[in-house]
Design an enzyme around this catalytic site. Structure first.
Site, PDB file in Angstrom:
ATOM      1  N   SER A  55      -5.718  99.613 -28.029  1.00  0.00           N
ATOM      2  CA  SER A  55      -5.417  98.184 -28.029  1.00  0.00           C
ATOM      3  C   SER A  55      -4.150  97.905 -27.224  1.00  0.00           C
ATOM      4  CB  SER A  55      -5.248  97.710 -29.470  1.00  0.00           C
ATOM      5  OG  SER A  55      -4.936  96.348 -29.458  1.00  0.00           O
ATOM      6  N   GLY A  56      -4.239  96.991 -26.273  1.00  0.00           N
ATOM      7  CA  GLY A  56      -3.083  96.638 -25.458  1.00  0.00           C
ATOM      8  C   GLY A  56      -2.954  97.466 -24.193  1.00  0.00           C
ATOM      9  N   THR A  83      -9.237  94.531 -21.138  1.00  0.00           N
ATOM     10  CA  THR A  83      -9.771  93.206 -20.853  1.00  0.00           C
ATOM     11  C   THR A  83      -9.249  92.699 -19.516  1.00  0.00           C
ATOM     12  OG1 THR A  83      -9.954  92.808 -23.195  1.00  0.00           O
ATOM     13  CG2 THR A  83      -9.993  90.870 -21.783  1.00  0.00           C
ATOM     14  N   ASN A 134      -1.193  93.670 -29.639  1.00  0.00           N
ATOM     15  CA  ASN A 134      -1.533  92.945 -28.416  1.00  0.00           C
ATOM     16  C   ASN A 134      -1.613  91.451 -28.735  1.00  0.00           C
ATOM     17  OD1 ASN A 134      -2.666  91.953 -26.086  1.00  0.00           O
ATOM     18  ND2 ASN A 134      -4.486  93.262 -26.124  1.00  0.00           N
ATOM     19  N   SER A 165      -5.516  90.282 -28.314  1.00  0.00           N
ATOM     20  CA  SER A 165      -6.367  91.430 -28.619  1.00  0.00           C
ATOM     21  C   SER A 165      -7.828  91.008 -28.815  1.00  0.00           C
ATOM     22  CB  SER A 165      -5.841  92.101 -29.889  1.00  0.00           C
ATOM     23  OG  SER A 165      -6.574  93.255 -30.149  1.00  0.00           O
ATOM     24  N   SER A 166      -8.724  91.702 -28.131  1.00  0.00           N
ATOM     25  CA  SER A 166     -10.161  91.411 -28.304  1.00  0.00           C
ATOM     26  C   SER A 166     -10.588  91.954 -29.654  1.00  0.00           C
ATOM     27  CB  SER A 166     -10.998  92.102 -27.235  1.00  0.00           C
ATOM     28  OG  SER A 166     -10.374  92.050 -25.985  1.00  0.00           O
ATOM     29  N   GLY A 210     -10.753 100.697 -28.277  1.00  0.00           N
ATOM     30  CA  GLY A 210     -10.414 102.112 -28.176  1.00  0.00           C
ATOM     31  C   GLY A 210     -10.208 102.720 -29.558  1.00  0.00           C
ATOM     32  N   GLU A 268      -8.746 103.993 -32.863  1.00  0.00           N
ATOM     33  CA  GLU A 268      -7.672 103.372 -33.660  1.00  0.00           C
ATOM     34  C   GLU A 268      -7.237 104.266 -34.810  1.00  0.00           C
ATOM     35  OE1 GLU A 268      -8.781  99.453 -35.053  1.00  0.00           O
ATOM     36  OE2 GLU A 268      -8.399  98.559 -33.099  1.00  0.00           O
TER      37      GLU A 268
HETATM   38  P1  ATP Z   1      -7.410  95.127 -26.984  1.00  0.00           P
HETATM   39  O1  ATP Z   1      -8.151  96.384 -27.310  1.00  0.00           O
HETATM   40  O2  ATP Z   1      -6.419  94.773 -28.058  1.00  0.00           O
HETATM   41  O3  ATP Z   1      -8.294  93.987 -26.626  1.00  0.00           O
HETATM   42  P2  ATP Z   1      -6.824  95.480 -24.175  1.00  0.00           P
HETATM   43  O4  ATP Z   1      -6.893  96.911 -23.773  1.00  0.00           O
HETATM   44  O5  ATP Z   1      -7.984  94.628 -23.844  1.00  0.00           O
HETATM   45  O6  ATP Z   1      -6.470  95.446 -25.722  1.00  0.00           O
HETATM   46  P3  ATP Z   1      -5.377  93.599 -22.576  1.00  0.00           P
HETATM   47  O7  ATP Z   1      -5.541  92.392 -23.388  1.00  0.00           O
HETATM   48  O8  ATP Z   1      -6.221  93.766 -21.369  1.00  0.00           O
HETATM   49  O9  ATP Z   1      -5.502  94.881 -23.519  1.00  0.00           O
HETATM   50  O10 ATP Z   1      -3.853  93.739 -22.101  1.00  0.00           O
HETATM   51  C1  ATP Z   1      -2.766  93.417 -22.953  1.00  0.00           C
HETATM   52  C2  ATP Z   1      -1.702  92.691 -22.175  1.00  0.00           C
HETATM   53  O11 ATP Z   1      -1.099  93.577 -21.237  1.00  0.00           O
HETATM   54  C3  ATP Z   1      -2.209  91.529 -21.332  1.00  0.00           C
HETATM   55  O12 ATP Z   1      -2.244  90.347 -22.066  1.00  0.00           O
HETATM   56  C4  ATP Z   1      -1.182  91.478 -20.218  1.00  0.00           C
HETATM   57  O13 ATP Z   1      -0.037  90.802 -20.650  1.00  0.00           O
HETATM   58  C5  ATP Z   1      -0.793  92.923 -20.028  1.00  0.00           C
HETATM   59  N1  ATP Z   1      -1.564  93.572 -18.935  1.00  0.00           N
HETATM   60  C6  ATP Z   1      -2.637  94.362 -19.033  1.00  0.00           C
HETATM   61  N2  ATP Z   1      -3.077  94.778 -17.828  1.00  0.00           N
HETATM   62  C7  ATP Z   1      -2.240  94.224 -16.918  1.00  0.00           C
HETATM   63  C8  ATP Z   1      -2.130  94.259 -15.487  1.00  0.00           C
HETATM   64  N3  ATP Z   1      -2.983  94.961 -14.755  1.00  0.00           N
HETATM   65  N4  ATP Z   1      -1.133  93.564 -14.904  1.00  0.00           N
HETATM   66  C9  ATP Z   1      -0.260  92.849 -15.643  1.00  0.00           C
HETATM   67  N5  ATP Z   1      -0.289  92.796 -16.988  1.00  0.00           N
HETATM   68  C10 ATP Z   1      -1.256  93.452 -17.627  1.00  0.00           C
HETATM   69 MG    MG Z   2      -9.156  93.420 -24.927  1.00  0.00          MG
END
Ligand code: ATP
Ligand code: MG
Length: 738
Positions: free
Chosen positions: A149-150, A154, A199, A202-203, A430, A432
């Site tokens: 997560s984070g 996404t 996050n 977070s999705s 991912g 957890e």
């Molecule tokens: P989850 O499993 O909780 O959904 P995730 O892996 O989908 O987590 P994201 O929401 O994609 O995580 O990323 C978390 C935060 O990190 C985003 O809101 C953004 O602020 C930052 N982030 C992620 N990837 C990038 C990137 N390539 N460039 C800039 N910031 C990023």
């Molecule tokens: Mg996500």
């Protein structure tokens, strides 16, 4: 010396195409600025840069078995804002937690139609590579994005989608599809994402999205499958976390008359379902703005005003439901203390006031063929109310996905359905491990076991099997096959899910602890399962009596059985279902089907539904060619520039990156069937040009010897040539162009 030659000289000087991206990317502008004299200076600076920025493919690491060297390389690159690195064709991405200027149209152009290794690693390179393979080989593709997560899954999936939206050809109709594909994101995020401790966005659901392309490579449709929304969040959030974004967006951004109509106040603190985490505002989130974005997205996707109204009626109803308070009569029966919420609810949902009130305080039972309303006590009534809120929200979310799918479905009046291909995008939770892990973590980690199994099947195992089939000698790489853990969870009759379902079905005294005892009895001796009981009758002190431990491929996790049965049953009292079926709200009408009431068959449990949907997902993914994006979170503070070694080492481990690298190093980067290889490169050798008459393998052998391939650079199998390094093939490709 012309530009091309000079460039090639530089490449040679570096000994590898892979390592000289720095040179290639800067070459033309550099030449413009400094002329040929400057080239030597640049060569020098490129070499120093290599020390500073590390290698862009871990395969090139000198000490490739060392985790320390791996992490050093990742750190070097991260400090230089180089967040992407390859392991062969797998892209490793470290979340920069800041906006980098690497996603412009200019960058997209740079990656378009260019060979994977000729430009620096990028999510666009992976996107483009999948797209080109789909087009040239006519094979469906999928891009699997994983990480905790984070870590940036996404965001990565959005970058892929944006890349296709900008770079693929478009007509007016295609533009509509592109817009809808892009706009599905803010809508699904509003309803399916939330602020968690890990996050801010977070999705809370898994997502698989197919993008469908026509034979010209234009996107003509899409389809989304959602997995296991974390419904419990609707009624409860841990400290520092929030409910789904949409609630706050509506309250912050909703127009005055809309809120008045819905009976809502512009103050999240007023709503029980929004105060549990004590965190109504998040600095990185602008709910009011996001509300506008979501409203616009809904209309681009094609939601009518009526549908939006019905949807918001449901969202407001959930908030009103949460504010229903129960008192306890003398006899212990629950009663609703204030009628305000009931009035709003009955208006917003279009259900009868009295029937709703009765359903929220009673349970319908059948005794001697007669139906009776049995009163609930205060606690039972509260949990019935929460179950209703969760059911309404969960089903509305599924409705929303279906509605988006209808809008994304390709339209025959515009496009022919012939010769279409697909690129699938998987953005799913991912692995957890929390302090306290429950049913949700169990499902999520099981999902990750399945994805690891797929990775093994599609890459590690199939790679080794191919070498065997082709008679290529090579050193087999040892890897842990986690099938044993998948079986432990999902096997018929004796897997954990089967045992859980059995306990859920068993009438009488079944509860979470009897489930645990059954697990112990059946799986006590399994190598990947433990409880507090030791084989010699003693007690394992570090484990609670209500926990079991699974030894996952990624590490050990203790699961607390508390709530497993309830969450798996996911029951909603029959009379509450009946009331929902009576609702005049058209969305709820579709969500709660009357047939459900007459259906005698027991609905599938949550875990079994999830298991089945994962099995389908595996089938979908198995039929496609995969690309992998492995996302890494650099620190727990969501801060730019911080690289936490311990946290990263852990992720490198459970993403299986070292194992991945070992297989990649031992293997061959490219393989081509003899006839294809010969056809493409025969012009480079006088003996094979214009045609080779003998055996294909001899033709290929003659050709590569003429090209100066060294014996360690390639191997000849039964039907294919295997080339160890990409640079060898690129040099050959370059020779074609001269
Ligand atoms: P989850 O499993 O909780 O959904 P995730 O892996 O989908 O987590 P994201 O929401 O994609 O995580 O990323 C978390 C935060 O990190 C985003 O809101 C953004 O602020 C930052 N982030 C992620 N990837 C990038 C990137 N390539 N460039 C800039 N910031 C990023
Ligand atoms: Mg996500």
């Amino acid at each position: 010396m012309d530009l091309g030659n000079m460039r090639n000289m530089l490449l040679k000087a570096h000994g590898s195409v892979l390592e000289s991206t720095f040179v290639v990317e800067n070459f033309e502008s550099f030449m413009d600025a400094v002329g040929s004299d400057g080239v030597w200076a640049m060569m020098e600076s490129a070499l120093t840069a290599r020390d500073r920025v590390g290698v862009q493919d871990f395969v090139l690491l000198e000490n490739h078995t060392s985790e320390v060297a791996f992490i050093d390389n990742l750190r070097k690159r991260f400090k230089e804002n180089l967040i992407y690195t390859y392991i062969g064709s797998v892209l490793v991405s470290v979340n920069p937690y800041k906006e980098l200027e690497i996603y412009t149209k200019h960058h997209m152009e740079r990656y378009r139609g260019v060979n994977f290794y000729e430009v620096s690693p990028h999510i666009y390179a992976v996107s483009d590579n999948a797209y080109r393979s789909m087009r040239t080989e006519r094979r469906d593709q999928c891009i699997l994005i994983s990480g905790e997560s984070g870590a940036g899954k996404t965001e990565a999936s959005k970058k892929v989608l944006q890349y296709y939206a900008i770079t693929c050809p478009a007509s007016d109709q295609v533009q509509t599809v592109k817009d809808r594909l892009l706009q599905s994101n803010p809508v699904l995020e509003a309803f399916g994402n939330a602020k968690t401790l890990r996050n801010d966005n977070s999705s809370r659901f898994g997502k698989y999205m197919d993008i469908q392309f026509d034979f010209k490579g234009a996107p003509i449709g899409g389809h989304i499958i959602n997995y296991l929304l974390e419904k419990s969040r609707v009624v409860h959030q841990s400290h520092g976390e929030r409910n789904f974004h949409i609630f706050y967006q509506l309250i912050e951004g909703g127009e005055e008359d809309l809120l008045r109509r819905l009976g809502l106040e512009r103050n999240a603190q007023q709503y029980q379902y929004l105060v549990k985490g004590n965190c109504p505002k998040v600095s990185s989130i602008n709910d009011r703005n996001d509300w506008k974005v979501v409203r616009k997205a809904l209309s681009i996707i094609g939601f009518s005003d009526d549908e939006v109204e019905e949807l918001l009626n449901i969202i407001a109803s959930v908030l009103h439901l949460g504010n229903i308070q129960y008192g306890s009569e003398d006899g212990g029966n629950a009663y609703i203390t204030v009628d305000t919420q009931i009035k709003y609810l009955s208006r917003l949902l279009g259900v009868d006031n009295c029937i709703l009130k009765e359903a929220l305080t009673h349970k319908k039972i059948t005794a001697k063929e007669e139906e009776l309303m049995s009163p609930l006590n205060q606690e039972q009534a509260s949990s019935a109310r929460d179950a209703l809120s969760k059911a309404i929200y969960g089903r509305t979310f599924t409705w929303l996905v279906n509605k988006i799918n209808t809008s994304l479905a390709f339209k025959e009046e515009f496009f022919s359905g012939k010769n279409t291909s697909v690129i699938g995008l998987l953005d799913i939770y991912g692995f957890e491990v929390f302090q306290n892990n429950s049913f949700e973590q169990f499902c999520i980690n099981y999902c990750n076991e399945k994805l690891q199994q797929l990775f093994i099947e599609l890459t590690l195992k199939s790679e080794q099997e191919e070498y065997e089939a082709e008679g290529i000698t090579w050193e087999p790489v040892q890897y842990f096959n986690n099938k044993i853990i998948c079986d432990l969870v999902e096997e018929k009759f004796k897997g954990i899910i089967s045992i859980l379902d059995e306990e859920c079905l068993r009438p009488g005294d079944a509860n979470d602890l009897t489930f645990l005892v059954k697990l112990e009895d059946t799986l006590g001796s399994h190598a990947h399962f433990l409880t507090h009981k030791l084989a010699d009758g003693k007690t394992r002190k570090v484990m609670g009596r209500d926990e079991f431990r699974l030894l996952h491929y990624a590490g050990e996790v203790n699961y607390n059985v508390n709530g497993f049965l309830d969450k798996n049953n996911d029951l909603l009292f029959r009379n509450l279902k009946e009331v929902m079926c009576m609702s005049e709200n058209k969305i709820l009408n579709q969500c709660f089907d009357r047939e459900e009431l007459t259906d005698k068959k027991r609905p599938e449990t949550t875990a079994t539904q999830f298991k089945n949907s994962l099995a389908k997902l595996m089938e979908i993914l198995m039929s496609k060619e995969p690309s992998y994006v492995r996302c890494i979170k650099p620190n727990d503070a969501k801060q730019a520039g911080r690289f936490d070694d311990v946290l990263i080492r852990h992720q490198v481990k459970y993403l299986g990156l070292m194992e991945n690298l070992r297989v990649r190093r031992a293997g061959f980067a490219y393989r081509r069937r003899y006839e294809i290889f010969l056809q493409r490169y025969k012009s480079l050798c006088p003996d094979t040009w214009p045609n080779w008459d003998g055996r294909l393998v001899d033709g290929v052998s003659t050709l590569v010897k003429h090209l100066g391939y060294k014996p360690e650079e390639y191997k000849l199998g039964r039907t294919k040539i295997f080339i160890r390094f990409p640079k060898t093939l690129f040099a050959t490709e370059d020779a074609l162009e001269v």
